[in-house]
Design an enzyme around this catalytic site. Structure first.
Site, PDB file in Angstrom:
ATOM      1  NE  ARG A  27      -4.253  -1.545   0.612  1.00  0.00           N
ATOM      2  CZ  ARG A  27      -5.215  -1.719   1.519  1.00  0.00           C
ATOM      3  NH1 ARG A  27      -5.370  -0.859   2.481  1.00  0.00           N
ATOM      4  NH2 ARG A  27      -6.023  -2.739   1.406  1.00  0.00           N
ATOM      5  NE  ARG A  31      -7.251   5.331   2.993  1.00  0.00           N
ATOM      6  CZ  ARG A  31      -8.066   4.490   3.620  1.00  0.00           C
ATOM      7  NH1 ARG A  31      -9.270   4.859   3.942  1.00  0.00           N
ATOM      8  NH2 ARG A  31      -7.660   3.270   3.926  1.00  0.00           N
TER       9      ARG A  31
HETATM   10  O1  CP3 Z   1       0.164  -1.774  -2.405  1.00  0.00           O
HETATM   11  C1  CP3 Z   1      -0.246  -0.872  -3.169  1.00  0.00           C
HETATM   12  O2  CP3 Z   1       0.121   0.318  -3.076  1.00  0.00           O
HETATM   13  C2  CP3 Z   1      -1.137  -1.286  -4.324  1.00  0.00           C
HETATM   14  C3  CP3 Z   1      -2.520  -1.039  -4.163  1.00  0.00           C
HETATM   15  C4  CP3 Z   1      -3.388  -1.973  -3.332  1.00  0.00           C
HETATM   16  C5  CP3 Z   1      -4.588  -1.516  -2.752  1.00  0.00           C
HETATM   17  N1  CP3 Z   1      -5.233  -2.575  -2.198  1.00  0.00           N
HETATM   18  C6  CP3 Z   1      -5.065  -0.117  -2.773  1.00  0.00           C
HETATM   19  C7  CP3 Z   1      -6.112   0.297  -1.841  1.00  0.00           C
HETATM   20  C8  CP3 Z   1      -3.291  -3.340  -3.047  1.00  0.00           C
HETATM   21  C9  CP3 Z   1      -2.166  -4.305  -3.381  1.00  0.00           C
HETATM   22  C10 CP3 Z   1      -4.469  -3.719  -2.352  1.00  0.00           C
HETATM   23  C11 CP3 Z   1      -4.759  -5.099  -1.924  1.00  0.00           C
HETATM   24  C12 CP3 Z   1      -5.929  -5.364  -1.105  1.00  0.00           C
HETATM   25  N2  CP3 Z   1      -7.173  -4.792  -1.161  1.00  0.00           N
HETATM   26  C13 CP3 Z   1      -5.980  -6.385  -0.127  1.00  0.00           C
HETATM   27  C14 CP3 Z   1      -4.862  -7.341   0.171  1.00  0.00           C
HETATM   28  C15 CP3 Z   1      -3.853  -6.732   1.072  1.00  0.00           C
HETATM   29  C16 CP3 Z   1      -4.338  -6.509   2.443  1.00  0.00           C
HETATM   30  O3  CP3 Z   1      -4.460  -5.335   2.843  1.00  0.00           O
HETATM   31  O4  CP3 Z   1      -4.570  -7.508   3.161  1.00  0.00           O
HETATM   32  C17 CP3 Z   1      -7.266  -6.371   0.445  1.00  0.00           C
HETATM   33  C18 CP3 Z   1      -7.769  -7.272   1.530  1.00  0.00           C
HETATM   34  C19 CP3 Z   1      -8.016  -5.369  -0.235  1.00  0.00           C
HETATM   35  C20 CP3 Z   1      -9.458  -5.021  -0.042  1.00  0.00           C
HETATM   36  C21 CP3 Z   1      -9.593  -3.630   0.406  1.00  0.00           C
HETATM   37  N3  CP3 Z   1      -9.398  -2.521  -0.407  1.00  0.00           N
HETATM   38  C22 CP3 Z   1      -9.936  -3.155   1.695  1.00  0.00           C
HETATM   39  C23 CP3 Z   1     -10.215  -4.034   2.882  1.00  0.00           C
HETATM   40  C24 CP3 Z   1      -9.945  -1.757   1.619  1.00  0.00           C
HETATM   41  C25 CP3 Z   1     -10.315  -0.768   2.700  1.00  0.00           C
HETATM   42  C26 CP3 Z   1      -9.153  -0.666   3.624  1.00  0.00           C
HETATM   43  C27 CP3 Z   1      -8.893   0.735   4.105  1.00  0.00           C
HETATM   44  O5  CP3 Z   1      -7.719   0.986   4.406  1.00  0.00           O
HETATM   45  O6  CP3 Z   1      -9.836   1.539   4.176  1.00  0.00           O
HETATM   46  C28 CP3 Z   1      -9.560  -1.388   0.312  1.00  0.00           C
HETATM   47  C29 CP3 Z   1      -9.387  -0.005  -0.192  1.00  0.00           C
HETATM   48  C30 CP3 Z   1      -8.023   0.366  -0.688  1.00  0.00           C
HETATM   49  N4  CP3 Z   1      -7.267  -0.378  -1.524  1.00  0.00           N
HETATM   50  C31 CP3 Z   1      -7.345   1.607  -0.443  1.00  0.00           C
HETATM   51  C32 CP3 Z   1      -6.153   1.562  -1.167  1.00  0.00           C
HETATM   52  C33 CP3 Z   1      -5.117   2.652  -1.301  1.00  0.00           C
HETATM   53  C34 CP3 Z   1      -7.886   2.760   0.398  1.00  0.00           C
HETATM   54  C35 CP3 Z   1      -8.958   3.346  -0.434  1.00  0.00           C
HETATM   55  C36 CP3 Z   1      -9.160   4.813  -0.316  1.00  0.00           C
HETATM   56  O7  CP3 Z   1      -8.403   5.622  -0.927  1.00  0.00           O
HETATM   57  O8  CP3 Z   1     -10.139   5.186   0.340  1.00  0.00           O
END
Ligand code: CP3
Length: 356
Positions: A27, A31
């Site tokens: 990630r 944010r």
């Molecule tokens: O690593 C990176 O920079 C690449 C981008 C990336 C994102 N999500 C961007 C994201 C990657 C590799 C993921 C993987 C992902 N997404 C996983 C596996 C890794 C992990 O965290 O276990 C999972 C379970 C998800 C599903 C997901 N997407 C969730 C649970 C959430 C909400 C979490 C939160 O922090 O609010 C997301 C949203 C998400 N994916 C964001 C980002 C930057 C935040 C979204 C925003 O800008 O509001």
């Protein structure tokens, strides 16, 4: 196409000699960076950001402009695959991801099909091409997908869950249905990762974020077996270069030997496993990636640097380690502490590698 100018990340994954420990952060575009929040606002939503290749490329590059990272990761989300399977992904403010049509009815599950990634996930492939062009072969680009089990958790629960009650009930009551979901999703993930590789991803990572929620027996049957099938079906070479594959089961520290056996090139570790001990257990079968506690990034910069050095030292000398966090970076992380982390890893590990 030759290897990137800085190929330290790829070399470490393939356990070839390196001059220092390469580092990237799960990630890394997110944010905690004000410029990310600005682009996201312009896009209107997180999903719009994912679905617009130019904006996805822009945010992919943001952390690279700030820190000396050794790899870029495609900006997207693991849940784009179930979205392409017709479940209707949306993000409710402050509640995380949700599906309009979670998998509950048997007939819906029986009707599930794997999408054509070059059609239904075209925007992801376009982003990969765009990012590769922008990187201009400076550092490698990582593609990724969720594991079938982790995707199934969201598909059946309809969103995040604290106890996985719905999906695990299905696993125990109707293993045949669960296996059907995992089977179709495995085909979808294999095709999706191969399409990313063909579009220019130079390494791929499978995020099995919820594998650690399974029992010892269920992990092998419902998560690892499907990841093994994906790894076996991946294109491992593109344009004459090996495309390494990383498998990350969060909470999977007790299963490292079994994970090393599925044919991946590297295992991602969360912060609960000691890197040195993990290294002794997997021997020279795979490289290791991890495993700095993301919450330790809230300490003072000098404490962050000291903890980074401890993680580098815990692996020991020689190649085969990619420095990363044990899970995604927290949105409230101070960016200057990320700089302290990245710089400490580079400086400290260079010293290690220069000793005869
Ligand atoms: O690593 C990176 O920079 C690449 C981008 C990336 C994102 N999500 C961007 C994201 C990657 C590799 C993921 C993987 C992902 N997404 C996983 C596996 C890794 C992990 O965290 O276990 C999972 C379970 C998800 C599903 C997901 N997407 C969730 C649970 C959430 C909400 C979490 C939160 O922090 O609010 C997301 C949203 C998400 N994916 C964001 C980002 C930057 C935040 C979204 C925003 O800008 O509001």
């Amino acid at each position: 196409m030759s290897r990137p100018k800085n190929d330290t990340f790829l070399r470490a994954l393939l356990r070839q000699p390196v001059d220092y420990t390469p580092v990237w952060l799960m990630r890394q575009a997110g944010r905690y960076l004000p410029e990310y929040c600005e682009t996201r606002k312009r896009a209107g939503s997180f999903l719009n950001l994912c679905k617009n290749p130019q904006l996805a490329c822009e945010v992919t590059l943001q952390p690279l402009a700030r820190f000396e990272l050794d790899a870029a990761i495609l900006f997207s989300d693991i849940l784009t695959v179930p979205d392409a399977m017709g479940l209707g992904l949306y993000f409710a403010d402050g509640e995380g991801p949700k599906f309009e049509r979670p998998l509950r009815e048997e007939w819906v599950i029986r009707d599930l099909t794997a999408p054509d990634p070059n059609v239904h996930l075209r925007y992801v492939m376009d982003a990969v091409v765009e990012i590769r062009r922008a990187l201009n072969n400076s550092i490698p680009l990582i593609g990724f997908s969720g594991s079938p089990w982790t995707l199934a958790c969201y598909m059946v629960e309809g969103g995040s869950s604290s106890d996985y009650r719905t999906v695990k009930t299905m696993l125990y009551n109707r293993p045949d249905l669960m296996h059907h979901i995992l089977d179709v999703t495995t085909t979808a993930v294999t095709d999706y990762l191969n399409a990313q590789i063909e579009s220019g991803a130079q390494a791929v990572m499978i995020f099995d974020s919820w594998g650690g929620a399974l029992s010892h027996a269920a992990y092998r049957e419902f998560s690892l077996a499907y990841m093994q099938r994906i790894v076996a079906g991946l294109k491992r070479e593109q344009d004459g270069e090996r495309v390494p594959c990383i498998v990350f089961t969060k909470g999977g520290g007790q299963w490292l030997e079994a994970i090393a056996d599925i044919g991946c090139d590297a295992i991602g570790l969360d912060w609960t496993t000691d890197l040195g001990e993990a290294r002794r257990r997997v021997g020279d079968r795979v490289a290791l990636q991890g495993n700095f506690d993301p919450v330790a990034l809230f300490a003072d910069p000098e404490k962050v640097a000291a903890e980074a050095c401890r993680v580098v030292d815990s692996y020991g000398s020689g190649t085969g380690h990619v420095f990363n966090l044990g899970h995604g970076i927290n949105q409230f992380t101070p960016p200057e502490n990320v700089r302290a982390l990245v710089d400490a890893v580079h400086k400290h590990s260079r010293r290690g590698y220069s000793t005869p």
